[in-house]
Motif scaffolding. Sequence first.
Motif, PDB file in Angstrom:
ATOM      1  N   THR A   1     -24.267 -14.127 -42.806  1.00 45.13           N
ATOM      2  CA  THR A   1     -24.545 -15.428 -43.412  1.00 45.13           C
ATOM      3  C   THR A   1     -24.521 -16.551 -42.385  1.00 45.13           C
ATOM      4  N   TRP A   2     -24.093 -16.251 -41.164  1.00 48.18           N
ATOM      5  CA  TRP A   2     -24.037 -17.274 -40.126  1.00 48.18           C
ATOM      6  C   TRP A   2     -25.347 -17.394 -39.359  1.00 48.18           C
ATOM      7  N   ALA A   3     -26.315 -16.525 -39.619  1.00 48.22           N
ATOM      8  CA  ALA A   3     -27.560 -16.520 -38.854  1.00 48.22           C
ATOM      9  C   ALA A   3     -28.739 -16.290 -39.794  1.00 48.22           C
ATOM     10  N   SER A   4     -29.905 -16.660 -39.309  1.00 47.72           N
ATOM     11  CA  SER A   4     -31.132 -16.433 -40.083  1.00 47.72           C
ATOM     12  C   SER A   4     -32.261 -16.100 -39.118  1.00 47.72           C
ATOM     13  N   ARG A   5     -33.305 -15.531 -39.682  1.00 47.73           N
ATOM     14  CA  ARG A   5     -34.487 -15.158 -38.899  1.00 47.73           C
ATOM     15  C   ARG A   5     -35.695 -15.945 -39.383  1.00 47.73           C
ATOM     16  N   MET A   6     -36.517 -16.370 -38.447  1.00 44.30           N
ATOM     17  CA  MET A   6     -37.748 -17.041 -38.827  1.00 44.30           C
ATOM     18  C   MET A   6     -38.869 -16.535 -37.904  1.00 44.30           C
ATOM     19  N   PRO A   7     -40.110 -16.528 -38.399  1.00 45.25           N
ATOM     20  CA  PRO A   7     -41.215 -16.044 -37.567  1.00 45.25           C
ATOM     21  C   PRO A   7     -41.290 -16.803 -36.241  1.00 45.25           C
ATOM     22  N   SER A   8     -41.512 -16.056 -35.165  1.00 42.36           N
ATOM     23  CA  SER A   8     -41.537 -16.651 -33.831  1.00 42.36           C
ATOM     24  C   SER A   8     -42.752 -17.553 -33.660  1.00 42.36           C
ATOM     25  N   GLU A   9     -42.544 -18.677 -32.982  1.00 45.31           N
ATOM     26  CA  GLU A   9     -43.637 -19.595 -32.671  1.00 45.31           C
ATOM     27  C   GLU A   9     -44.392 -19.164 -31.415  1.00 45.31           C
ATOM     28  N   THR A  10     -43.795 -18.272 -30.615  1.00 45.45           N
ATOM     29  CA  THR A  10     -44.395 -17.901 -29.330  1.00 45.45           C
ATOM     30  C   THR A  10     -44.865 -16.458 -29.279  1.00 45.45           C
ATOM     31  N   SER A  11     -44.304 -15.585 -30.125  1.00 48.44           N
ATOM     32  CA  SER A  11     -44.630 -14.157 -30.077  1.00 48.44           C
ATOM     33  C   SER A  11     -45.035 -13.698 -31.472  1.00 48.44           C
ATOM     34  N   PRO A  12     -46.318 -13.586 -31.744  1.00 46.41           N
ATOM     35  CA  PRO A  12     -46.757 -13.150 -33.076  1.00 46.41           C
ATOM     36  C   PRO A  12     -46.178 -11.785 -33.436  1.00 46.41           C
ATOM     37  N   GLY A  13     -45.698 -11.679 -34.667  1.00 39.09           N
ATOM     38  CA  GLY A  13     -45.106 -10.434 -35.133  1.00 39.09           C
ATOM     39  C   GLY A  13     -43.630 -10.304 -34.842  1.00 39.09           C
ATOM     40  N   ALA A  14     -43.077 -11.214 -34.024  1.00 36.16           N
ATOM     41  CA  ALA A  14     -41.650 -11.179 -33.697  1.00 36.16           C
ATOM     42  C   ALA A  14     -40.923 -12.280 -34.466  1.00 36.16           C
TER      43      ALA A  14
END
Length: 937
Positions: A118-131
Amino acid sequence: QLSVDQTSVEPVSSPKEQEWAGPEALCPGWLEDEALDGEVPEDSGDPDCATHAYELLQSALRQEGLPHTLDHSAEPRTGFGPLDMTVCILGSPTAFLPILLEGGTRCPGAMVLCLSPTWASRMPSETSPGAWSLLLSRGVSFEAGGHSTLETFVPPRRANYVTGTFATGSPESGWVGELARDLDCPTGGSVPLTHRLEDPLITRWVLAARAGLPVPPTLAFILGPGGDLPADPVAPGVRLVRLEDPQGQESLVQEEVGAFLGGTAMEPYSQVAVRTAGWRWRGTGTRSTHGKEEGAAVVQAVGARLRGLLREEDSVLLEALVPTARLPTPPPRSPAPRLPVALRICTLVCRSWGDRPQLCQVACGVGRAEAPVRHGAALPQGLDSSLQQWGVVAPGQRQALATRLRGAAETAMAALLATEAELSPQQRGGARARTDLLGVDFLLACVDDTLELVALSANSQRCLETCLLAEAMGRAVGEPPGDLPRLLAETLLHRAQCHLVEGKDILLIGAGGVSKSFVWEAARDYGLRIHLVESDPEHFAAGLVQTFLPYDSREHRRDEEHAEQVMELVRARGLRPHACLSYWDDCVVLAALVCQRLGLRSSPPAAVRVAKQKSRTHQHLQRCRRGRPPPAAFAVPCRRLQSHGDVERAAGVVPFPAVAKLEFGAGAVGVRLVESAGQCHAHAARLWRDLRDDADHPGIGLGWGNAMLLMEYVPGTEHDVDLVVFEGRLLGAWVSDNGPTRLPAFLETAACLPSCLPADRQAQLVRAALQCCLACGLRDGVFNVELKLGPGGPRLLEINPRMGGFYLRDWIREVYGPDLLLAAVLVALGLPPVLPARPVPRAHLAGVMCLGSEHGAALGGGGGLAALRELQSRGLVRLNRLFEETAGAGEYEEPCLSVACGGATRAEACLRLLGLCQALGIDSPRYPVEHFLSHFK
C-alpha cells in the motif's frame, strides 16, 4: 556429505516458522517481543504486513545500537525532481538493513525501504512503452549516522532502482514480485530470475556447462521439454533424461539409474540422494539417501517422486553425496574420539563496476558429517579458520585456496549472468531486470588426492543473510567493519545513477579526434542525448549524436565571443541541455563559459583559464601560501616566453637545465630539455617558425597562440593523478606511473596502473594534486594532474582541467571499475558520483607508446597492427588508438598507439608486454622497451 541441496530429512517448516526467515533464524530471541523504542506508525490498512515489518525494523535498529525511526509521515515531503536518486528496497526490513544504513551514509536520503504494497503504486512508463514506473507514496528513508525516518511523499517519489526479497517462501515475495515486475528502471532481481536461481537443476547445469566448475555427479529426470533448459543440455557430470510419461517408462528409469550408479563418475562415492527439485521445492526436505549398492531402492525412490511431479519445471534428481575432504589434523587436545564433520562454503558475489562479478564475502558452516549443514542451522565462521581447522596449516596453501575460491565464485556468477542475458524480457520479469547479487555454495572435496572446490548450487538471499550475520558477529568481538555493506550499497547506488543519466541532454563542446571515439559509444550505452558543437563540419561524429552544431571555435582567444554564438545556436535549436562539458583540451574554457551562461554546474571560467595556461597556474600557486604545506610548495619557478627578450629575462630567473614548452600545449608536443639560454633561443625560434596556428598541428592548443614558457627541470618519477571533485570534495583519485621519457623531447614511453608507489607516497601525490586544483578554483569536475615525485615530495608539472587523455579512462575502468566519462557527466548534472570508497585493483596493466617513426613498418607492413587487433578481440591486449595516422613529424611527433598487457601482478603484466613487443618488433635498440619497463618496481 553436506548441504541442504544434498541431504535432508528435516520436516517442512510451517508458514509461521518460515516468516522473515533470515539471520534472525540463527539468533535465539531475535523475534521475541520487545518494547519498541520508536513510535509505531499509524495503521495503513495493512497491519499484518507493514506494522509487523516496522516492529522488526525497530528491533533490528536497537540491536545495532542505532536510534529508532522517526515518524514524520504527517508532514509530507515534496520537491523530488528528475535528478533525485531513489533506491527502493521492497520487503523484509532485516535482510537489507546493513546495506540501507551504508547507502544512507554514502547518499543521505536516497535509500528508501518500502514495507507494504500500500506504500507504492505502478503507473505506465512515460519513457518505455509497455513498462511501468514505481512510485512511492510512503517509505522509511535512511540518513548518515544510522538515522531513519518514516515519510510520506507528495507527489509520489519515482524509484530509480528497485530490489527486494524475491526469495521463494518469504511472506512478502508475492507483492514484492508484483510491484517489481516490468519496471522502467533497473531492477535487482525478479521472481522469474529468482525461480531460475533457486532451481538446482538449472543452476547446476550452468555451473557445469558454462562455468566449467566441478559439480556433484547428477542424473536428472524431467517431464516434457523441461522449462528453461536448452533442448540438448550437455554438461560434465550432469545427465538429463526427458520422460514423456513416467507411468510407462519404468524400464528407462531403471536402465538410467543403473548406468549412473555403476558409472565411472560414481566410483569415488558410496552414497546418493534422491529428491524432487525445482524452485517450489527449495527447503522442503523431500529427499532420501541410499547406499550406492541399493539399486532397487533408488529406482523405487525415483519412481515415487516422478509420479508426484505436477509441473514441467520440476525435476527428480539423483546425485552423489560428496563428502568433505578428510585431511590430517593436529593431535586433539582431548583423548575423546573426534567425530567426522562436514564443511559448507558460502560465497556472496555481486555485479560490480562494469558488470563484472566481485566476491564480497565468504562464510563457512560446519556440522556433523551425517547431517546436512543448512543455511541458518549453524553460526558461520571464516574461511581461513575453517581451513586451519581442517588441517590446512600452511598460510600459503590457505591463501591459494582462497584465491581459487574467489575465481570459482566469480566465474559462477559470470556464467549465470551470461545465461540470464540470453532470456527474453518476459522470462526475466522485465527488460530492466537483472541479478545483481547471488550466493554460490561450495564443498571442499578431495579428488585424486587433491583438494577440489565442488559447486553445489546458487541462491538469491540465503548467502546474503549468512554473510551479514558473520559480519555482525565480527563487530561484536571488535573486528573492523568488513566491506560487504559498502560493496553492495555501491552496486545499488551506481546502477541508480546510471539510470538517472538516461535520456539527459548533454551539450558537448569539441569532438576531439580518434582518441575520443569512445565518447560516442559510451553515450549510446548510457542513453545520453549528445548535442555536439564542433569546428570540423565533416567530423565523423556528426552522424553519431542527437544534434550536430558545426561552429568554428578554433581561435580560442575569442572564446567569450564564441560562447555567445554557441548560446545563439542552442536557442535557435530549442535545446535545453541538462549539462555542458568538454573532454577536449582546447575547448575547456569555452565549455566553462557556456555553462556560466546556461546556469549549469562547472568550475568558474576564471579557474579553468588559470589551469589551462601553464605559467599562470604556477605563478598563481606561488601566491597561495596558506596551509600546511601551502599550494605554493608544489609550484615550480617558470616564466612566460613570447619573444627572445623574454628568453633572456627568464634565463636570469629559471636555473638550467630547464624545460621549454608551449604555454597552452598538449600531448608533450614542443616540449624540450634545454641546457642553456642559447639552446632555449634555438628551440623557441624553431617552434615559433613551425607552429604558428592550429592548422600547423591541430589539437595541441595553438588556437590559444604559440607562446611558450621556461620552467625549472624537476627531477624524480613522473605520475598522473586523475581526480573526481564535487563541490570541493574529493570523491575519487587514481595514481598511475609513467616510464622514463625520451629526452630531450619528453615523449611518453610507458606507463603502469596501479602505481608502484607505497600508499603514503601515492597519498602525497593525491593531496598535492587536490590542493593545486582547489587553489586554482577547480571545485567541480574530473581533472588530470601531472606531477613529479622526488625525495622532497611532489612538484606540479601541469593541470589539465578535463578528464585524463590517452589510455587513462580505459585503464581506470579496467583496473578499478569506475568510468571517468560517466563521473564527469554526473558532476556536470550536479550529482556527486558514487565511486568506490576503498578502490582495490582487479588487475595490473603495463603499456608502451608506439611512434609512427619507430614502429610504422612493424605495425603496418609487418602485420603487427592486425596481430594486435586479433589479440585484442581475444582479451589478451588493450589497444588505444590515439591517431589514425602518424601525428606530427620529427621533434613534434606524437605517439599513435598505446599497447598494454594485463596480469595478476605488475611483474606478470610487464613480462607479457615485453614478450609481445619483442615478437612484433616494437622493442629495438632505438626503442628499448625493457629499459622503459624496468622503472616499474
